[in-house]
Design an enzyme around this catalytic site. Structure first.
Site, PDB file in Angstrom:
ATOM      1  N   GLY A   1      34.260  25.331 -60.628  1.00  0.00           N
ATOM      2  CA  GLY A   1      32.898  25.622 -61.088  1.00  0.00           C
ATOM      3  C   GLY A   1      32.030  26.174 -59.984  1.00  0.00           C
ATOM      4  O   GLY A   1      32.414  26.198 -58.814  1.00  0.00           O
TER       5      GLY A   1
ATOM      6  N   GLY B   1      26.501  23.345 -51.191  1.00  0.00           N
ATOM      7  CA  GLY B   1      25.982  24.392 -52.069  1.00  0.00           C
ATOM      8  C   GLY B   1      25.261  25.516 -51.339  1.00  0.00           C
ATOM      9  O   GLY B   1      24.647  26.377 -51.970  1.00  0.00           O
TER      10      GLY B   1
ATOM     11  N   ASP C   1      40.655  31.484 -59.709  1.00  0.00           N
ATOM     12  CA  ASP C   1      39.207  31.416 -59.961  1.00  0.00           C
ATOM     13  C   ASP C   1      38.489  32.611 -59.342  1.00  0.00           C
ATOM     14  O   ASP C   1      37.335  32.869 -59.662  1.00  0.00           O
ATOM     15  CB  ASP C   1      38.615  30.101 -59.432  1.00  0.00           C
ATOM     16  CG  ASP C   1      38.871  29.903 -57.953  1.00  0.00           C
ATOM     17  OD1 ASP C   1      40.048  29.872 -57.554  1.00  0.00           O
ATOM     18  OD2 ASP C   1      37.894  29.807 -57.183  1.00  0.00           O
TER      19      ASP C   1
END
Ligand code: AMP
Ligand code: MG
Length: 472
Positions: free
Chosen positions: A88, A124, A246
């Site tokens: 994700g 992040g 991915d």
């Protein structure tokens, strides 16, 4: 004074909740604009404020952009061959889809804007180095005509990001035709979520393959695009570095610039990524690994097809036909690079012999093709009987106006790893001008000008970058 104006239509955010998580970008303490891509903004029908500080406020994530619906997308994937059931968007937030001048749809995404539901142990964030690298390399790829995500903006956040050392944080605004990955399909397939898989499939068809008659036809279309993409990479000496499923795009565009690099000296087994110990994603192996990745896509599509041995046989046949498609596309690209506009399988020997010569003589990939067309600014050709024999065969085969053809397919300048490293080191020392100079030179890749001339030299031994660390 102009305000930010753009048109959103956020179709992905209208998919069921389990496709994504709703997010808010983290606050940047002192955003400042490093780069703004005026041409791309124009294609996207975006009018930006005149004030650079306002642009930075929007594209750091500080000021919410009216009409955006920030989300992080769910996906999973095979990393270096090992299945990871949950990846994700751990350091990216999709703001929405911008409708451009011609009606085209552009995903607008902030990369490095803080933690999301998918961040696992990560922060992040992104630091300045990978942001500048992605900006330069993705724009260079675009200008070379290679399908890719693009860079709309780079913003320094004013915050410190901690890696091995404290580093300046930055956010890249990435633009893409979508962010649908092989791993997005794997996500629903691995969960046994057939409804989700069907919705994703319908969505992907509507967005990228409206003509597709079903999953089989869809797979064939993705394979066709990926075959051409990988051959295109090989033709410019590009090594992606992390071809995990991915990072493998359903629309056949280059995505996720991490430890990527362009070849200097030609060697087919070249690897730059510091984490690729076994050379899984080496230059030459990219053509094999993409077939493996398409095999994973085929598996993920299985639940949408009749549960029958014939289905498996058919999918297998399609995937097994891929190496031939790659070889064909590769022959076309390398033929053009050698001034042969109508290359056929009979030319494969000539192409391979040239590559073998480059390898044996440790020649520079980009500059050696230029040298063949008479531009010896970057390198000289070898003076050996083997080369002379090859040259005679080539001279007998090439087009009459081969120089004109070669000039369209052999760039003078590619963003070399040591130049990018120099840009990053200068930026860390507070000097952004090497970034702007290189970005400027990359706009005219086929022209030998004073601006491009400055970047064509092969790295000196002390300039060679041995390993590029993962883009985090
Ligand atoms: P990549 O190989 O760079 O495409 O990233 C693989 C996965 O790691 C993705 O799920 C990313 O979102 C996640 N990731 C990479 N870097 C970070 C980070 N700094 N913080 C959180 N997640 C990250
Ligand atoms: Mg990725």
């Amino acid at each position: 004074m102009a305000d930010l104006s753009l048109t959103f239509d956020n179709s992905y955010a209208r998919l069921p909740e389990r496709f994504f998580s709703v997010e808010t970008p983290a606050h940047a303490s002192a955003p400042s604009l490093i780069a703004w891509n005026t041409d791309l903004a124009n294609d996207m029908n975006i009018t930006a404020p005149d004030d650079r500080a306002e642009i930075a406020a929007y594209f750091s994530g500080n000021t919410p952009i009216p009409g955006s619906t920030p989300i992080a997308q769910a996906y999973c994937g095979h990393q270096f061959g090992h299945f990871n059931p949950q990846l994700g968007d751990g350091r990216a937030i999709l703001l929405g889809e911008v409708i451009g001048k011609t009606g085209a749809r552009f995903d607008l995404q902030l990369k490095g804007s803080g933690r999301t539901k998918w961040s696992r142990q990560g922060d992040g964030r992104a630091w300045l180095g990978p942001v500048l690298r992605e900006y330069l390399v993705s724009e260079a790829m675009h200008i070379l005509g290679i399908p890719t995500t693009r860079a709309l903006a780079a913003v320094a956040t004013g915050d410190t990001v901690y890696r091995e050392t404290p580093l300046p944080g930055a956010v890249l605004t990435r633009v893409a035709s979508s962010h649908l990955r092989v791993g997005t399909f794997q996500y629903f397939a691995a969960r046994g979520d057939r409804d989700g898989l069907q919705q994703l499939f319908d969505y992907a068809c509507a967005r990228h393959y409206p003509q597709a008659t079903g999953p089989i036809d869809f797979l064939k279309s993705v394979i066709a695009k990926q075959s051409k993409l990988i051959a295109h990479w090989l033709s410019v000496g590009f090594i992606h570095g992390v071809m995990n499923t991915d990072n493998c795009h359903i629309d056949g565009i280059t995505i996720d610039y991490g430890p990527c690099a362009f070849l200097d000296t030609y060697h087919p087994q070249t690897v730059y990524s510091s984490i690729d110990q076994y050379g899984r994603y080496s230059y030459d192996n990219q053509a094999a690994v993409i077939v493996w990745n398409m095999g994973q896509l085929a598996s993920a599509l299985l639940p949408l097809l009749p549960d029958h041995q014939d289905t498996i046989d058919h999918l297998t046949e399609i995937v097994h036909a891929m190496p031939d498609q790659i070889a064909q596309a590769r022959r076309q690209f390398f033929g053009q690079k050698l001034g042969i506009s109508d290359a056929t399988p009979a030319d494969d020997r000539l192409i391979q012999d040239w590559l073998d010569l480059m390898q044996r003589h440790q020649m520079d990939f980009t500059n050696s093709f230029r040298a063949l067309m008479g531009d010896k600014t970057g390198t000289r050709l070898p003076d050996t009987p083997a080369f002379d024999a090859w040259y005679a065969a080539w001279a007998a085969r090439r087009d009459a106006d081969y120089v004109a053809g070669m000039a369209l397919h052999n760039p003078v300048i590619i963003p070399r790893n040591h130049q990018i490293e120099h840009v990053i080191q200068s930026a860390l020392a507070g000097d952004m001008s090497p970034f702007y100079d290189l970005l400027h030179a990359l706009q005219t890749p086929y022209d030998l000008t004073p601006a491009t001339r400055a970047y064509i030299d092969h790295p000196r031994p002390d300039q060679v970058v041995q390993a590029t660390f993962c883009g985090t």
